[in-house]
Design an enzyme around this catalytic site. Structure first.
Site, mmCIF file in Angstrom:
data_model
loop_
_atom_site.group_PDB
_atom_site.id
_atom_site.type_symbol
_atom_site.label_atom_id
_atom_site.label_comp_id
_atom_site.label_asym_id
_atom_site.label_seq_id
_atom_site.Cartn_x
_atom_site.Cartn_y
_atom_site.Cartn_z
ATOM 1 N N ARG A 113 -1.778 -9.047 16.788
ATOM 2 C CA ARG A 113 -3.013 -9.390 17.482
ATOM 3 C C ARG A 113 -2.988 -10.801 18.035
ATOM 4 N NH1 ARG A 113 -7.636 -7.163 13.574
ATOM 5 N NH2 ARG A 113 -7.694 -5.041 14.370
ATOM 6 N N GLU A 114 -2.228 -11.651 17.366
ATOM 7 C CA GLU A 114 -2.235 -13.066 17.758
ATOM 8 C C GLU A 114 -0.812 -13.596 17.750
ATOM 9 O OE1 GLU A 114 -4.407 -14.955 14.576
ATOM 10 O OE2 GLU A 114 -2.920 -14.355 13.108
ATOM 11 N N HIS A 131 7.525 -7.132 -1.427
ATOM 12 C CA HIS A 131 6.562 -7.666 -2.396
ATOM 13 C C HIS A 131 6.131 -6.609 -3.409
ATOM 14 C CE1 HIS A 131 5.464 -10.930 0.804
ATOM 15 N NE2 HIS A 131 6.623 -11.144 0.218
ATOM 16 N N ASP A 147 0.804 -1.226 0.000
ATOM 17 C CA ASP A 147 0.000 0.000 0.000
ATOM 18 C C ASP A 147 0.837 1.276 0.000
ATOM 19 O OD1 ASP A 147 0.858 0.265 2.689
ATOM 20 O OD2 ASP A 147 -0.907 -0.793 3.436
ATOM 21 N N CYS A 154 3.853 -4.447 -18.736
ATOM 22 C CA CYS A 154 3.050 -5.186 -19.713
ATOM 23 C C CYS A 154 3.533 -6.633 -19.770
ATOM 24 C CB CYS A 154 3.169 -4.537 -21.098
ATOM 25 S SG CYS A 154 2.387 -5.530 -22.397
ATOM 26 N N CYS A 193 -1.934 -2.517 -22.322
ATOM 27 C CA CYS A 193 -0.780 -1.740 -22.749
ATOM 28 C C CYS A 193 -1.115 -0.982 -24.045
ATOM 29 C CB CYS A 193 0.387 -2.697 -22.965
ATOM 30 S SG CYS A 193 1.838 -1.941 -23.682
ATOM 31 N N CYS A 196 1.206 -1.845 -27.079
ATOM 32 C CA CYS A 196 0.838 -3.085 -27.773
ATOM 33 C C CYS A 196 -0.442 -2.892 -28.593
ATOM 34 C CB CYS A 196 0.631 -4.215 -26.775
ATOM 35 S SG CYS A 196 2.164 -4.908 -26.153
HETATM 36 P P1 CNA Z 1 -1.824 -11.721 7.007
HETATM 37 O O1 CNA Z 1 -1.429 -13.120 6.747
HETATM 38 O O2 CNA Z 1 -3.204 -11.321 6.678
HETATM 39 O O3 CNA Z 1 -1.528 -11.460 8.555
HETATM 40 C C1 CNA Z 1 -1.844 -10.253 9.192
HETATM 41 C C2 CNA Z 1 -1.531 -10.417 10.673
HETATM 42 O O4 CNA Z 1 -1.721 -9.166 11.297
HETATM 43 C C3 CNA Z 1 -2.422 -11.419 11.387
HETATM 44 O O5 CNA Z 1 -1.651 -12.216 12.269
HETATM 45 C C4 CNA Z 1 -3.400 -10.536 12.163
HETATM 46 O O6 CNA Z 1 -3.827 -11.117 13.378
HETATM 47 C C5 CNA Z 1 -2.561 -9.331 12.428
HETATM 48 N N1 CNA Z 1 -3.299 -8.083 12.560
HETATM 49 C C6 CNA Z 1 -4.332 -7.615 11.817
HETATM 50 N N2 CNA Z 1 -4.684 -6.383 12.197
HETATM 51 C C7 CNA Z 1 -3.864 -6.059 13.230
HETATM 52 C C8 CNA Z 1 -3.731 -4.919 14.059
HETATM 53 N N3 CNA Z 1 -4.509 -3.844 13.909
HETATM 54 N N4 CNA Z 1 -2.778 -4.939 15.025
HETATM 55 C C9 CNA Z 1 -1.985 -6.017 15.202
HETATM 56 N N5 CNA Z 1 -2.059 -7.122 14.446
HETATM 57 C C10 CNA Z 1 -2.984 -7.145 13.460
HETATM 58 O O7 CNA Z 1 -0.862 -10.686 6.252
HETATM 59 P P2 CNA Z 1 0.729 -10.736 6.114
HETATM 60 O O8 CNA Z 1 1.168 -9.345 5.908
HETATM 61 O O9 CNA Z 1 1.367 -11.515 7.163
HETATM 62 O O10 CNA Z 1 0.894 -11.556 4.750
HETATM 63 C C11 CNA Z 1 1.723 -11.157 3.761
HETATM 64 C C12 CNA Z 1 1.000 -10.689 2.503
HETATM 65 C C13 CNA Z 1 -0.233 -9.863 2.769
HETATM 66 C C14 CNA Z 1 1.880 -9.758 1.735
HETATM 67 O O11 CNA Z 1 2.334 -10.353 0.593
HETATM 68 C C15 CNA Z 1 1.053 -8.501 1.437
HETATM 69 O O12 CNA Z 1 1.302 -8.002 0.171
HETATM 70 C C16 CNA Z 1 -0.344 -8.911 1.616
HETATM 71 N N6 CNA Z 1 -1.296 -7.819 1.920
HETATM 72 C C17 CNA Z 1 -0.914 -6.513 1.992
HETATM 73 C C18 CNA Z 1 -1.828 -5.539 2.305
HETATM 74 C C19 CNA Z 1 -1.382 -4.090 2.381
HETATM 75 O O13 CNA Z 1 -0.504 -3.686 1.631
HETATM 76 N N7 CNA Z 1 -1.937 -3.306 3.292
HETATM 77 C C20 CNA Z 1 -3.165 -5.872 2.567
HETATM 78 C C21 CNA Z 1 -3.519 -7.240 2.477
HETATM 79 C C22 CNA Z 1 -2.587 -8.196 2.151
#
Ligand code: CNA
Length: 296
Positions: free
Chosen positions: A254-255, A140, A125, A148, A173, A176
């Site tokens: 969170r977890e 990532h 993001d 393209c 594109c 293209c």
């Molecule tokens: P995931 O697997 O969805 O894990 C997210 C983790 O964050 C989980 O363990 C949640 O419990 C925890 N979580 C969620 N909200 C909160 C909060 N407010 N405070 C604390 N903990 C929280 O996502 P990962 O990032 O681990 O996985 C990697 C992927 C997700 C990447 O390749 C990203 O590109 C991809 N992604 C990115 C976005 C973004 O750019 N914002 C959004 C969704 C997915």
């Protein structure tokens, strides 16, 4: 109001927040490893939480075996439409509507204070940059540019392309298209000239920026801070186990993160914005944006 739900520690059961404060105070080379949990507070869903993107994919495409397939490069080449239908939810707004979270600002503050070795983000993001973080590696990729899939043309994600995605269409594109229009013998069976955002799909290699930097940083860091990630995606997920032994590792999430739980010295479980706001308060860091959105 303190809402850190649970504190576990190998450093001792008491005062673990204070332990983290002291570790941050004593560190000058923090390696931050972050994920989608950093941005949920500002309204971007993560992948794996309840209500997250994977759940939405399961609801929308119940016939799909695995929601990850939407971000699989082979699947994208076969049919990019499902990805673009979902890209809307991941595509950052053009305007300032999307503000960085408190956690992004905390990373920026680490950098301002000369403590940030590097921020390795899995997020696409771009909010780290918006928060002012410069020492950031987009492991990532991100949505800033597109390529393209047919001719390899590479350029900025223009407003026109953004509009096209927002309208629910597959962006193509122009180069293209023009060549195709000029060439009467063009083979209509050729690959569609789809513009793919330069985010790393499953099945693709990580950015050069990642491989060019990670080795040195693993050696140099004196403190690992893992924020808002489930650590499910390799090779980023291997960072905690690749760091020199003895370097303290802190999880703020969170977890619990199941696969790496034995690696962390302190686990601060709760909303990352709440946790870092409390850390900043104890560090006596005056920061402009330190009120978690959830507090309103
Ligand atoms: P995931 O697997 O969805 O894990 C997210 C983790 O964050 C989980 O363990 C949640 O419990 C925890 N979580 C969620 N909200 C909160 C909060 N407010 N405070 C604390 N903990 C929280 O996502 P990962 O990032 O681990 O996985 C990697 C992927 C997700 C990447 O390749 C990203 O590109 C991809 N992604 C990115 C976005 C973004 O750019 N914002 C959004 C969704 C997915």
């Amino acid at each position: 109001l303190m809402r850190v739900r649970q504190v576990r520690s190998k450093l001792g059961e008491v005062n673990t927040l204070e332990d983290v404060v002291r570790l941050i105070e004593g560190s000058s080379r923090v390696l931050v490893l972050c994920g989608a949990g950093m941005s949920t507070a500002v309204g971007i869903p993560d992948f794996r939480s309840k209500g997250g993107i994977y759940e939405r994919i399961r609801q929308r495409y119940p016939f799909l075996d695995d929601p990850q397939l939407l971000f699989d490069i082979h699947q994208f080449r076969l049919d990019p439409r499902p990805f673009f239908e979902l890209a809307l939810e991941l595509l950052p707004a053009t305007d300032d509507a999307l503000r960085p979270s408190v956690s992004h600002c905390f990373v920026a503050e680490l950098e301002r204070r000369g403590k940030l070795l590097r921020c390795y983000t899995q997020n696409i993001d771009g909010l780290e940059r918006r928060a002012g973080v410069q020492r950031v590696v987009f492991c990532h990729g991100n949505f800033d540019t597109v390529t393209c899939v047919r001719c390899g043309w590479h350029g900025a994600l223009s407003d026109a392309v953004r509009e096209c995605i927002r309208a629910g269409q597959v962006p193509c594109c122009e180069r293209c298209r023009r060549l195709q229009a000029d060439d009467e013998d063009a083979d209509v069976e050729e690959v569609e000239p789809v513009l793919k955002p330069d985010i790393v799909f499953f099945g693709e290699s990580l950015s050069d920026a990642f491989f060019g930097q990670i080795h040195d940083d693993l050696e140099a860091t004196d403190l690992l801070l893992v924020l808002g990630t489930s650590l499910q995606v390799a090779p980023v997920a291997k960072i905690p186990t690749s760091i020199r032994p003895g370097v303290p590792q802190i999880l703020i999430n969170r977890e619990l993160v199941a696969r790496a739980r034995v690696e962390f010295d302190v686990e601060l479980l709760g909303d990352c914005d709440v946790v870092v706001a409390e850390l900043a308060r104890r560090l006596q860091w005056e920061m402009a944006s330190m009120t978690p959105a959830s507090a309103y």
